[in-house]
Design an enzyme around this catalytic site. Structure first.
Site, PDB file in Angstrom:
ATOM      1  N   HIS B 311       1.886   0.133   4.615  1.00  0.00           N
ATOM      2  CA  HIS B 311       1.911  -0.864   3.450  1.00  0.00           C
ATOM      3  C   HIS B 311       0.848  -1.815   3.541  1.00  0.00           C
ATOM      4  CE1 HIS B 311       3.917  -4.260   1.398  1.00  0.00           C
ATOM      5  NE2 HIS B 311       4.707  -3.337   0.871  1.00  0.00           N
ATOM      6  N   ARG B 358       1.072   1.389  -1.293  1.00  0.00           N
ATOM      7  CA  ARG B 358       1.554   2.483  -0.600  1.00  0.00           C
ATOM      8  C   ARG B 358       1.101   3.768  -1.456  1.00  0.00           C
ATOM      9  NH1 ARG B 358       7.806   1.746  -0.257  1.00  0.00           N
ATOM     10  NH2 ARG B 358       7.994  -0.271  -1.348  1.00  0.00           N
ATOM     11  N   LYS B 361       2.451   4.688  -5.092  1.00  0.00           N
ATOM     12  CA  LYS B 361       3.108   3.528  -5.686  1.00  0.00           C
ATOM     13  C   LYS B 361       2.218   2.854  -6.657  1.00  0.00           C
ATOM     14  CE  LYS B 361       6.283   0.900  -4.119  1.00  0.00           C
ATOM     15  NZ  LYS B 361       7.655   0.648  -4.750  1.00  0.00           N
ATOM     16  N   ASP B 364      -0.885  -3.343  -8.350  1.00  0.00           N
ATOM     17  CA  ASP B 364      -0.260  -4.549  -8.552  1.00  0.00           C
ATOM     18  C   ASP B 364      -1.330  -5.540  -7.882  1.00  0.00           C
ATOM     19  OD1 ASP B 364       1.083  -6.914  -7.955  1.00  0.00           O
ATOM     20  OD2 ASP B 364       2.723  -6.303  -7.328  1.00  0.00           O
ATOM     21  N   CYS B 366      -1.471  -8.337  -6.744  1.00  0.00           N
ATOM     22  CA  CYS B 366      -1.549  -8.921  -5.389  1.00  0.00           C
ATOM     23  C   CYS B 366      -2.090  -8.282  -4.265  1.00  0.00           C
ATOM     24  CB  CYS B 366      -0.111  -9.467  -5.073  1.00  0.00           C
ATOM     25  SG  CYS B 366       0.803  -8.189  -4.388  1.00  0.00           S
ATOM     26  N   TYR B 367      -2.275  -6.914  -4.410  1.00  0.00           N
ATOM     27  CA  TYR B 367      -2.901  -6.028  -3.383  1.00  0.00           C
ATOM     28  C   TYR B 367      -4.384  -6.055  -3.489  1.00  0.00           C
ATOM     29  CZ  TYR B 367       1.744  -4.098  -2.556  1.00  0.00           C
ATOM     30  OH  TYR B 367       2.926  -3.973  -2.177  1.00  0.00           O
ATOM     31  N   ASP B 412       0.825  -9.338 -11.611  1.00  0.00           N
ATOM     32  CA  ASP B 412       0.936  -7.935 -11.187  1.00  0.00           C
ATOM     33  C   ASP B 412       0.289  -7.104 -11.847  1.00  0.00           C
ATOM     34  OD1 ASP B 412       1.752  -5.304 -10.843  1.00  0.00           O
ATOM     35  OD2 ASP B 412       3.946  -5.875 -10.463  1.00  0.00           O
ATOM     36  N   ASP B 419       2.709 -15.754 -11.949  1.00  0.00           N
ATOM     37  CA  ASP B 419       3.586 -16.572 -11.010  1.00  0.00           C
ATOM     38  C   ASP B 419       2.401 -17.179 -10.177  1.00  0.00           C
ATOM     39  OD1 ASP B 419       3.314 -14.925  -9.101  1.00  0.00           O
ATOM     40  OD2 ASP B 419       5.122 -13.493  -9.911  1.00  0.00           O
ATOM     41  N   HIS B 422       1.217 -14.616  -7.357  1.00  0.00           N
ATOM     42  CA  HIS B 422       0.229 -13.601  -7.874  1.00  0.00           C
ATOM     43  C   HIS B 422      -0.964 -14.145  -8.257  1.00  0.00           C
ATOM     44  CE1 HIS B 422       3.460 -10.586  -8.123  1.00  0.00           C
ATOM     45  NE2 HIS B 422       2.549  -9.658  -8.149  1.00  0.00           N
TER      46      HIS B 422
END
Lengths: 301, 513
Positions: B311, B358, B361, B364, B366-367, B412, B419, B422
């Site tokens: 992850h 992942r 998935k 996003d 934030c990654y 995201d 937010d 993020h």
């Protein structure tokens, strides 16, 4: 309101101190602010009572991420010898409503561990997976269950296969399979490797570009200390280098490059695989494929 | 390649070139004549009856001044020749269309992925190929609202146990956007004073148990505002508390009675290292072994060694934790670097350009930090001098076109709201695309030794990526002329706060040792 209720009369609420110049202060509702003030007062005395239990439930309802309240609640539940089955039922509803919450699953783990019985857990987890079959907290919890209650051979593998029939791209289920096959310190016998090779190739056939089974079989072979060349035929089937138009899987190309890079006379095939990945089949990772090429050239020099 | 080897390219240490925010914007050289100076010259020559009036034609005016190059500042000056706006570069195919290989067999994961591509594509391919600029002022206003609003709305009560996080996210985001956050120093100290517990550590709010996440966010916030704000921390009780949550297997519980995973280790090590806490009595015994055992068969790291999935968030925590204990070149001896590299590289998808957390998935924003932030650590570990191992341009495209909310804040993906979380982690990711990090050990920044505070994270150096330097391209620089307005400050690759504040924390610690 607690201040109007006689059973709370003896408690002097402790208001929140946010300091003189607070940043990121939250405009609490009166209900939350009051409940928290009474909670702080009870926690200061470390009171374990029915009313303390009630107030934790009230606050968790308003803010389920409040870890302090959860841990306090666990202590009260154990101290009062509450019915743990009822606690689990109450938790179920919380978990279904708040999917991304660490505290609920930690609490569940504490309760089930104390209960020393995992009956019904698989059914509830199935409900959670209907909402999100990749929920990280739930999978971690399931792995804990398997270890805690020794469920290695109790239908786990079948359940993973059921989930992968639903969605062969569920990488969490593939990870769980790896955990079941390798996580108990078992020896990877030739028989198990054969079984896994068969299972993987059936699933690759459904969707050759799905990375999960490719990652999985690479992991199994590595764990069994077997060479990647065990799956060379599968790879050349999905990535025929002599007929690049027919390539169906970039992951097969990737593994071919790895297999060929270890054999000096097949170095050119490795380079060809990486070139195909870089130019056509996975171009966003060009820098990485080029790095692999330089590694091969360095090793040859 | 060792990090001590002299580089073939000149390097600009951050401290020498990045003093404040003003220096980053082009300003007119002092020697350049201004329009009024020219007018005075003209006036003077016409008043001087002895000499013939000096002819100043438009063309000579152009020759004697540099206005053609400063045209952006005076676009309507008649002396400016017409310069057509530069044509935006063509968007490479990899960011325009679905991947070549797509299976026909449909499952939920595939449908979600296709839906995301169809959601993102219109954003990353619109506006005649040009990318939107960074909406700096709007993002600043959004983050300031998290700190300066009298009170956050009541629905944010779900963050009541995460208030240190709100402070950290907003402060870090603002500092990356070039805002001087030292003005928050007194407020930060005041906010964290009632949150620090007498038994050591910080909770999520007043009266809450100490928690490693809250403690991490508090310590980083205090370090970010500088000026010895870190002195608020009671180091003695902190050390006692850390010992009380240390597990024999090398990991840390997030709080007394709480859960255990690699987040806890990363947070604890950050605190130990920034506060220069001693590590005797087995504070970090077996910690390295625990971290290493979290690497999964896929190459990424999981929350625990207990069979979880690899992850992005946990991978950053594990890798950054190792980078607190060891200089980067040591990492390749400790972990399976080839597998990690393969897995990290596979986290970037085309055409989105963004990063996923992942296998199978979705991307996003934030990654951009959790995966993007692993890259400088891994690149330094492998001694990559010649170029980046991932596609920086892709991430920049995703961030600029798909994660910016028109109303301020970052998100995201386009269907989600912005937010504070993020916003901060997308900005940290953007900063990563615009900088190059490398490691230079000094006599202190060696591998951790039992008993001593870990010093390895203080050896990181950073420079802005420079246009035209092959291998490290970032879209706004090398592919799109002058886009200084998109620049954000350099972040420290291990601690995720503004780079120079880590140096300040190091100096602060020297003062009491």
């Amino acid at each position: 309101m607690y201040q109007e209720r006689p059973e709370w009369e003896d408690v002097i609420p402790l208001p929140q101190d946010d300091g003189a110049l607070p940043l990121a202060q939250i405009a609490y509702t009166d209900e939350y602010a009051e409940a928290m003030s009474y909670l702080r007062a009870l926690m200061a005395k470390d009171e374990h009572s029915e009313r303390a239990l009630e107030i934790t439930e009230h606050i968790i309802e308003m803010n389920p991420a409040h870890y302090t309240v959860w841990l306090y609640r666990a202590n009260i539940v154990f101290a009062l010898g509450k019915d743990l089955r009822k606690e689990v039922e109450w938790l179920n509803e919380k978990a279904l409503r708040h999917e991304k919450n660490y505290q609920i699953w930690h609490h569940r783990q504490l309760i089930i561990d104390k209960l020393d019985d995992s009956t019904g857990e698989a059914d509830f987890i199935a409900k959670m997976f209907q909402k999100d079959a990749k929920n990280y907290h739930v999978w971690s919890y399931r792995q804990w269950l398997v270890k805690r209650f020794g469920l290695w051979e109790k239908g786990e593998l079948e359940y993973v296969e059921y989930l992968l029939e639903q969605d062969v791209r569920n990488n969490s289920a593939w990870s769980h399979r790896f955990f079941l096959v390798c996580g108990n310190g078992q020896e990877l016998t030739e028989e198990i490797v054969q079984r896994e090779l068969g299972y993987v190739s059936d699933n690759i056939f459904l969707a050759p570009q799905n990375p999960s089974p490719w990652n999985y079989i690479r992991g199994i072979l590595q764990r069994a200390k077997l060479p990647m060349s065990r799956i060379e035929k599968t790879c050349t089937y999905y990535a025929p280098l002599d007929n690049p138009e027919k390539i169906k899987s970039s992951h097969a190309l990737d593994i071919l490059a790895e297999i060929y890079s270890t054999i000096p006379e097949q170095k050119d095939l490795a380079i060809q695989s990486l070139d195909l990945l870089s130019s056509t089949y996975d171009p966003i990772r060009t820098n990485y494929w080029n790095y692999r090429k330089t590694q091969i050239q360095k090793a040859a020099a | 390649m060792s990090s001590n080897e002299p580089s073939r390219r000149p390097r600009r240490p951050v401290s020498a070139t990045k003093k404040g925010t003003r220096a980053r914007f082009p300003t007119r050289p002092a020697t350049m004549s201004s329009p009024s100076a020219l007018f005075e010259e003209l006036l003077e020559s016409s008043l001087n009856s002895d000499a013939p009036p000096k002819k100043i034609s438009i063309s000579s005016y152009k020759k004697t001044s540099s206005y053609t190059t400063a045209g952006a500042e005076y676009p309507f000056h008649p002396g400016n020749p017409y310069v057509p706006p530069p044509m935006p570069p063509q968007i490479p195919d990899v960011f325009r269309s679905y991947p070549v290989l797509r299976d026909t067999y449909q499952t939920k994961s595939q449908k979600d992925q296709d839906q995301t591509v169809s959601e993102v594509l219109p954003h990353i391919t619109k506006r005649g190929n040009a990318l939107p600029a960074l909406k700096r002022e709007k993002h600043i206003a959004f983050l300031e609202s998290g700190l300066d609003e009298e009170q956050l709305p009541d629905y944010m009560v779900s963050l009541d146990a995460s208030r240190p996080w709100i402070v950290y996210w907003c402060l870090t985001g603002l500092s990356l956007l070039g805002v001087d956050i030292s003005r928050y120093r007194n407020k930060v100290i005041s906010t964290f004073t009632p949150i620090q517990n007498a038994t050591g550590g910080f909770g999520g709010g007043h009266g809450q148990m100490s928690h490693l996440a809250g403690t991490y966010a508090a310590v980083l916030s205090l370090a970010s505002v500088g000026g010895s704000a870190l002195s608020l921390v009671n180091r003695i009780s902190m050390l006692k508390w850390l010992h009380s949550i240390k597990n024999p297997n090398g990991s840390f519980k997030v709080c007394i009675g709480g859960e255990t995973d690699v987040r806890g280790i990363y947070c604890a090590l950050t605190v130990i290292s920034l506060l220069r806490l001693p590590t005797d009595n087995g504070l970090l015994k077996k910690t390295t072994e625990y971290l290493i055992s979290c690497q999964t068969y896929e190459g990424g790291f999981a929350a625990t060694p207990g069979g979880n999935e690899a992850h992005g968030g946990y991978t950053f925590c594990a890798l950054a934790a190792l980078a607190i204990l060891y200089p980067p070149e040591k990492l390749k001896e400790l972990i399976d670097m080839d597998a990690l590299l393969r897995w990290m590289s596979a986290r970037q998808y085309g055409p989105e350009g963004g990063l996923s957390g992942r296998t199978n998935k979705l991307v996003d924003g934030c990654y951009s930090t959790w995966i993007g932030g692993c890259w400088p650590l891994v690149e330094a570990a492998l001694g990559c001098e010649t170029g980046s191992l991932w596609n920086r341009e892709g991430l920049v495209r995703y961030i600029m076109a798909a994660t910016q909310n028109d109303k301020g804040g970052l998100r995201d993906k386009p269907s989600k709201n912005s937010d504070f979380y993020h916003t901060n982690y997308v900005l940290l990711g953007l900063s990563g695309t615009q900088h190059r990090h490398w490691y230079e050990a000094d006599e202190e920044t060696k591998e951790w030794e039992e008993g001593l505070p870990p010093m390895a994270p203080f050896g990181w150096k950073v420079e802005e990526t420079t246009p035209g330097v092959t291998g490290w391209e970032t879209w706004p620089d090398s592919r799109w002329g002058d886009s200084k307005t998109d620049r954000v400050e350099a972040a420290h690759p291990v601690f995720n706060i503004k780079h120079e504040m880590v140096e300040e924390a190091r100096n602060w610690a020297e003062s009491f040792l």
